[in-house]
Structures are given as structure tokens and as C-alpha cells.
Write an enzyme that holds these catalytic residues in place. Structure first.
Site, PDB file in Angstrom:
ATOM      1  N   LYS A  61       0.812  -1.222   0.000  1.00  0.00           N
ATOM      2  CA  LYS A  61       0.000   0.000   0.000  1.00  0.00           C
ATOM      3  C   LYS A  61       0.843   1.268   0.000  1.00  0.00           C
ATOM      4  O   LYS A  61       0.436   2.266  -0.571  1.00  0.00           O
ATOM      5  CB  LYS A  61      -1.045  -0.006   1.104  1.00  0.00           C
ATOM      6  CG  LYS A  61      -0.538   0.111   2.496  1.00  0.00           C
ATOM      7  CD  LYS A  61      -1.696  -0.046   3.471  1.00  0.00           C
ATOM      8  CE  LYS A  61      -1.195  -0.322   4.855  1.00  0.00           C
ATOM      9  NZ  LYS A  61      -0.415   0.785   5.449  1.00  0.00           N
ATOM     10  N   ARG A  91      -6.441   2.439  12.465  1.00  0.00           N
ATOM     11  CA  ARG A  91      -6.065   1.051  12.710  1.00  0.00           C
ATOM     12  C   ARG A  91      -7.047   0.347  13.642  1.00  0.00           C
ATOM     13  O   ARG A  91      -6.999  -0.855  13.804  1.00  0.00           O
ATOM     14  CB  ARG A  91      -4.672   0.970  13.345  1.00  0.00           C
ATOM     15  CG  ARG A  91      -3.543   1.273  12.383  1.00  0.00           C
ATOM     16  CD  ARG A  91      -2.214   1.131  13.097  1.00  0.00           C
ATOM     17  NE  ARG A  91      -1.142   1.788  12.371  1.00  0.00           N
ATOM     18  CZ  ARG A  91      -0.429   1.225  11.412  1.00  0.00           C
ATOM     19  NH1 ARG A  91      -0.654  -0.021  11.066  1.00  0.00           N
ATOM     20  NH2 ARG A  91       0.518   1.891  10.802  1.00  0.00           N
ATOM     21  N   ARG A 147      13.075 -10.019   2.711  1.00  0.00           N
ATOM     22  CA  ARG A 147      13.759  -8.733   2.623  1.00  0.00           C
ATOM     23  C   ARG A 147      15.188  -8.820   3.151  1.00  0.00           C
ATOM     24  O   ARG A 147      15.445  -9.422   4.189  1.00  0.00           O
ATOM     25  CB  ARG A 147      13.003  -7.676   3.417  1.00  0.00           C
ATOM     26  CG  ARG A 147      11.720  -7.230   2.767  1.00  0.00           C
ATOM     27  CD  ARG A 147      11.034  -6.212   3.633  1.00  0.00           C
ATOM     28  NE  ARG A 147       9.806  -5.720   3.004  1.00  0.00           N
ATOM     29  CZ  ARG A 147       8.938  -4.904   3.604  1.00  0.00           C
ATOM     30  NH1 ARG A 147       9.175  -4.487   4.836  1.00  0.00           N
ATOM     31  NH2 ARG A 147       7.862  -4.509   2.982  1.00  0.00           N
ATOM     32  N   ARG A 167      16.672  -7.708   8.740  1.00  0.00           N
ATOM     33  CA  ARG A 167      16.392  -6.886   9.919  1.00  0.00           C
ATOM     34  C   ARG A 167      15.442  -7.623  10.859  1.00  0.00           C
ATOM     35  O   ARG A 167      14.649  -8.449  10.430  1.00  0.00           O
ATOM     36  CB  ARG A 167      15.757  -5.551   9.500  1.00  0.00           C
ATOM     37  CG  ARG A 167      16.700  -4.632   8.721  1.00  0.00           C
ATOM     38  CD  ARG A 167      15.984  -3.337   8.395  1.00  0.00           C
ATOM     39  NE  ARG A 167      14.607  -3.639   7.965  1.00  0.00           N
ATOM     40  CZ  ARG A 167      13.601  -2.783   7.983  1.00  0.00           C
ATOM     41  NH1 ARG A 167      13.791  -1.559   8.407  1.00  0.00           N
ATOM     42  NH2 ARG A 167      12.401  -3.131   7.572  1.00  0.00           N
ATOM     43  N   ARG A 189       3.347  -9.288  13.365  1.00  0.00           N
ATOM     44  CA  ARG A 189       2.822  -8.079  12.718  1.00  0.00           C
ATOM     45  C   ARG A 189       1.543  -8.394  11.940  1.00  0.00           C
ATOM     46  O   ARG A 189       0.598  -7.623  11.939  1.00  0.00           O
ATOM     47  CB  ARG A 189       3.868  -7.477  11.782  1.00  0.00           C
ATOM     48  CG  ARG A 189       5.023  -6.803  12.528  1.00  0.00           C
ATOM     49  CD  ARG A 189       6.212  -6.548  11.617  1.00  0.00           C
ATOM     50  NE  ARG A 189       5.918  -5.608  10.546  1.00  0.00           N
ATOM     51  CZ  ARG A 189       6.570  -5.559   9.387  1.00  0.00           C
ATOM     52  NH1 ARG A 189       7.565  -6.407   9.142  1.00  0.00           N
ATOM     53  NH2 ARG A 189       6.263  -4.664   8.476  1.00  0.00           N
TER      54      ARG A 189
END
Ligand SMILES: [Zn+2]
Length: 216
Positions: free
Chosen positions: A14, A89, A128, A161, A172
Site C-alpha cells: 500500500k 487502525r 527482505r 532486519r 505483525r
């Protein structure tokens, strides 16, 4: 007036879409993180209040966040519309935002949900790779460095990370499911929700969102 909220789990793309749409539709991409950073940087009275909260390690409460969003939406560049990203949220925030929009006489809000299946989100997010030296970003399968595990720019060994470790990513995604997912139902019930397939190519998604936003 194009009042739009982009919603989707981490890894749904997004942020990327918000940037592209912002430049093509010439309306600002308003992310709550950016609002907080720029308000603090401005040194205003409000900014100092925000800084005190952030420095203490707490979250900025809903009332203060709404005040900041109100202020941001009052700037000239948001007259023709805006793309809000990262807020609301929770259901409380959604109600507070509705009250603000009503006060500002925004007639039609469109909420775009970027839907991506869980396995694809996991693949995107856990693949990632970051360069600890120059900050360049790569991906194990979607944006491979020329030499596996080495930064193209500066030759430093790439790292995963903390945020991108499988366990953290699962947490998450879980937060999104429990906290934010109910919001989609809230907007769906109000006939304001539009769902796009976030697993398509970036350009295809952008075209679809544009079509939805520009349709009357
Ligand atoms: Zn590097």
C-alpha cells in the site's frame, strides 16, 4: 474531492501504491508516520506535545492524532483530495475519523483494501534483505542482489532486519488480523469498501485503484 483510505496488511504494497497514486492524481499521500515526524521537526506547540509522547515511548493517542490529521487536511494541497495511509487502525479511530470528515463536509469516502493471501505476504516480508552499511534494500527472490548475500552498491554482507524475521512478521500480520481486520467489515457495512487484488503487478493494481477512485 477524492477522500481515500488505503488499507492492507504489512507487505500488501500500500505504501508503494499510495506514492504512485499521489503523483498521478496530484493529491497528497498522507501517512501518519510522516505527519508525526514533520510536526515534531516544525517545533510547534503541537509538535512539542507529540515529541514528549514519542520520547516517552508511548503511542500518540487518538485525539491528538485526529487533531494532527485535521491540521494536515486543512493545507491547500489537500483541497482536491488525499490518500490516507496508516490510519485508522482501530474501530475507535475509524469513528473519530468519521466525525472529523463529517465536520469537514467530506461527502464520499472510499476505502481501498489491498488483499493479499497470507503465504504471499510471508514470502514478501521475510525475504527482505538490507545493507547495514548503505541502507540499500534487496529481496531473496523478488529483487535479488547480483551476488547472493552481498550489497550491489557497496559490497557489504546483507542482513535480515529484526522486523523481517519470520517470527516478527507473523506477529505483525496477527496484529493486523485482530486489530484492523474488523475495520474492513465496518467500512463494508457502510458500502465504502472496495477490494483490489494486491497480488497483481504494481501497474495493474494502480490502474484498478484509479478506476475505483475516479468512478462516481
Ligand atoms: Zn550497501
Amino acid at each position: 474531492m477524492l477522500a481515500c483510505i488505503l488499507m492492507g496488511p504489512p507487505g500488501s504494497g500500500k505504501g508503494t501504491q499510495a506514492k504512485l497514486l499521489s503523483s498521478e492524481l496530484e493529491i497528497p499521500h498522507i501517512s501518519t508516520g510522516d505527519i508525526l515526524r514533520s510536526e515534531i521537526a516544525s517545533g510547534s506547540e503541537l509538535g512539542n506535545r507529540v515529541k514528549a509522547v514519542v520520547d516517552s515511548g508511548k503511542y500518540v493517542d487518538d485525539e491528538l492524532m485526529i487533531e494532527l490529521i485535521d491540521q494536515r487536511l486543512s493545507l491547500d494541497d489537500a483541497k482536491a483530495g488525499f490518500i490516507l495511509d496508516g490510519f485508522p487502525r482501530t474501530e475507535n479511530q475509524a469513528h473519530a475519523l468519521d466525525r472529523l470528515f463529517e465536520a469537514k463536509k467530506y461527502k464520499q469516502l472510499k476505502v481501498i483494501e489491498m488483499q493479499v493471501r497470507q503465504e504471499l505476504l510471508m514470502e514478501r516480508l521475510t525475504g527482505r534483505l538490507s545493507c547495514p552499511s548503505c541502507g540499500a534494500a534487496f529481496h531473496k527472490s523478488l529483487n535479488k542482489p547480483k551476488v547472493a548475500g552481498i550489497c550491489d552498491n557497496c559490497g557489504t554482507a546483507l542482513v535480515t532486519r529484526e522486523d523481517d524475521l519470520a517470527e516478527t512478521v507473523k506477529k505483525r500480520l496477527q496484529v493486523f488480523e485482530t486489530q484492523t481486520r474488523p475495520l474492513l467489515a465496518f467500512y463494508r457495512d457502510g458500502n465504502r469498501l472496495y477490494t483490489v487484488d494486491g497480488s497483481l503487478a504494481v501497474d495493474e493494481i494502480k490502474t484498478e485503484i484509479k478506476r475505483l477512485l475516479l468512478a462516481s
